[in-house]
Write an enzyme that holds these catalytic residues in place. Structure first.
Site, PDB file in Angstrom:
ATOM      1  N   GLY A 131       4.024  -7.623   7.763  1.00 24.48           N
ATOM      2  CA  GLY A 131       3.679  -8.883   8.394  1.00 24.48           C
ATOM      3  C   GLY A 131       4.794  -9.905   8.277  1.00 24.48           C
ATOM      4  O   GLY A 131       5.644  -9.818   7.382  1.00 24.48           O
TER       5      GLY A 131
ATOM      6  N   ARG B 163       4.724 -18.050   3.938  1.00 25.81           N
ATOM      7  CA  ARG B 163       5.032 -16.969   4.862  1.00 25.81           C
ATOM      8  C   ARG B 163       5.764 -17.484   6.110  1.00 25.81           C
ATOM      9  O   ARG B 163       6.669 -16.825   6.628  1.00 25.81           O
ATOM     10  CB  ARG B 163       3.743 -16.243   5.245  1.00 25.81           C
TER      11      ARG B 163
ATOM     12  N   HIS C 175      -7.187  -5.624   5.333  1.00 24.25           N
ATOM     13  CA  HIS C 175      -5.956  -4.833   5.248  1.00 24.25           C
ATOM     14  C   HIS C 175      -5.260  -4.960   3.900  1.00 24.25           C
ATOM     15  O   HIS C 175      -4.316  -4.228   3.635  1.00 24.25           O
ATOM     16  CB  HIS C 175      -5.024  -5.285   6.372  1.00 24.25           C
TER      17      HIS C 175
ATOM     18  N   ASN D 225       2.969  -9.664  -1.564  1.00 26.08           N
ATOM     19  CA  ASN D 225       1.910  -8.650  -1.509  1.00 26.08           C
ATOM     20  C   ASN D 225       1.405  -8.222  -2.883  1.00 26.08           C
ATOM     21  O   ASN D 225       0.233  -7.873  -3.028  1.00 26.08           O
ATOM     22  CB  ASN D 225       2.410  -7.409  -0.769  1.00 26.08           C
TER      23      ASN D 225
ATOM     24  N   ASN E 249       1.605  -0.318   1.214  1.00 25.89           N
ATOM     25  CA  ASN E 249       0.624  -0.949   2.089  1.00 25.89           C
ATOM     26  C   ASN E 249       1.184  -1.025   3.501  1.00 25.89           C
ATOM     27  O   ASN E 249       2.300  -1.511   3.703  1.00 25.89           O
ATOM     28  CB  ASN E 249       0.304  -2.360   1.557  1.00 25.89           C
TER      29      ASN E 249
END
Length: 269
Positions: free
Chosen positions: A25, A171, A248, A33, A92
């Site tokens: 992402g 982010r 997710h 993460n 992931n």
């Protein structure tokens, strides 16, 4: 192409090595993460939490071949430089796909695999393609705004309280840098380039000889649960665990349960 990978290390040198590979992402990184998981796994392993190529403090090339192959080679080079002969890999999404490519290409260099909604290995049987998550990711890549990254982050999880203003700002700051946007464009292009078939990992799933734990969130809107069916059918030494009320990011949404599950799998005889 030589790529410098940045990583965070924890645990002790004389323990088995566990590599953590994050998802793809916008603005993702090893700490974004896995920040909370690293101390838990470091009690049992030498942990290398790696910033994937194009992310965090790792190199961000604007051109490369199919991403899973490219990132797998970079991981092998890192392990070679650290003189690590074998490592378990926990990945992931994009990191899960990279873990699979690494295991396929390097045989016994990969120990056990923990894969959470892995890209490339997931093949949607019933869900539409591209998925909602991929569409939101593409929307941000076209128009990188704070609103677009918030929309993307909110479909990553079932528990909306995990998406804080601090996370969105962190982010967005990382993802909106010119070098990050160029790296994201290169990543997307690599999945439709001349060697795109290297990303269709489900076609090679039967070749995996490692023990594999697949972890899925029932409410995953990036790689939906039906994507696990073919992999579960084909991988010889596989088990599948599904968390209800989970999207997710199983490592965050089901923090305690996920850590126990993964540690039991990685350490059992």
């Amino acid at each position: 192409m030589s790529v410098r990978l940045h990583y965070h290390e924890a645990g002790t040198d004389n323990a088995e090595t566990l590599v953590l590979l994050h998802g793809g992402g916008p603005g993702a990184s090893a700490l974004s993460n896995f920040r909370a998981n690293i101390p838990v796994f470091a009690k049992s392993f030498r942990v290398l939490a790696v910033d994937m190529p194009g992310y965090g403090q790792s190199d961000k090339p604007a051109e490369h071949d199919q991403y899973f192959s490219f990132a797998s080679r970079a991981l092998k080079d890192l392990l070679d430089s650290l003189e690590i002969e074998q490592a378990h890999v926990l990945g992931n999404s994009l990191g899960g796909g990279t873990a699979v490519r690494f295991a396929l290409d390097n045989g016994k260099r990969a120990g056990r695999l923990v894969l959470m909604g892995p890209g490339g290995l997931s093949l949607n049987v019933f869900s539409p393609d591209p998925t909602e998550g991929v569409r939101k990711l593409s929307a941000f890549a076209r128009t990188p705004t704070r609103e677009k990254i918030e929309e993307f982050l909110r479909i990553m999880v079932f528990d909306q309280s995990l998406i804080t203003d601090e996370l969105i700002d962190e982010r967005f700051e990382a993802a909106s840098k010119p070098e990050s946007l160029r790296a994201m464009a290169a990543l997307g292009k690599s999945f439709s380039g001349p060697d795109f078939e290297q990303g269709m990992l489900w076609r090679e799933a039967y070749k995996l000889r490692q023990r594999v734990l697949l972890v899925w969130g029932r409410e995953d809107r990036v790689n939906p649960l039906d994507g696990a069916l073919l992999a579960t059918k084909l991988i010889p030494r596989v088990q599948l665990h599904v968390f209800g009320g989970c999207g997710h990011w199983a490592q965050l949404e089901k923090f305690d349960e996920f850590n126990r599950l993964a540690l039991d799998f990685l350490t059992e005889a």
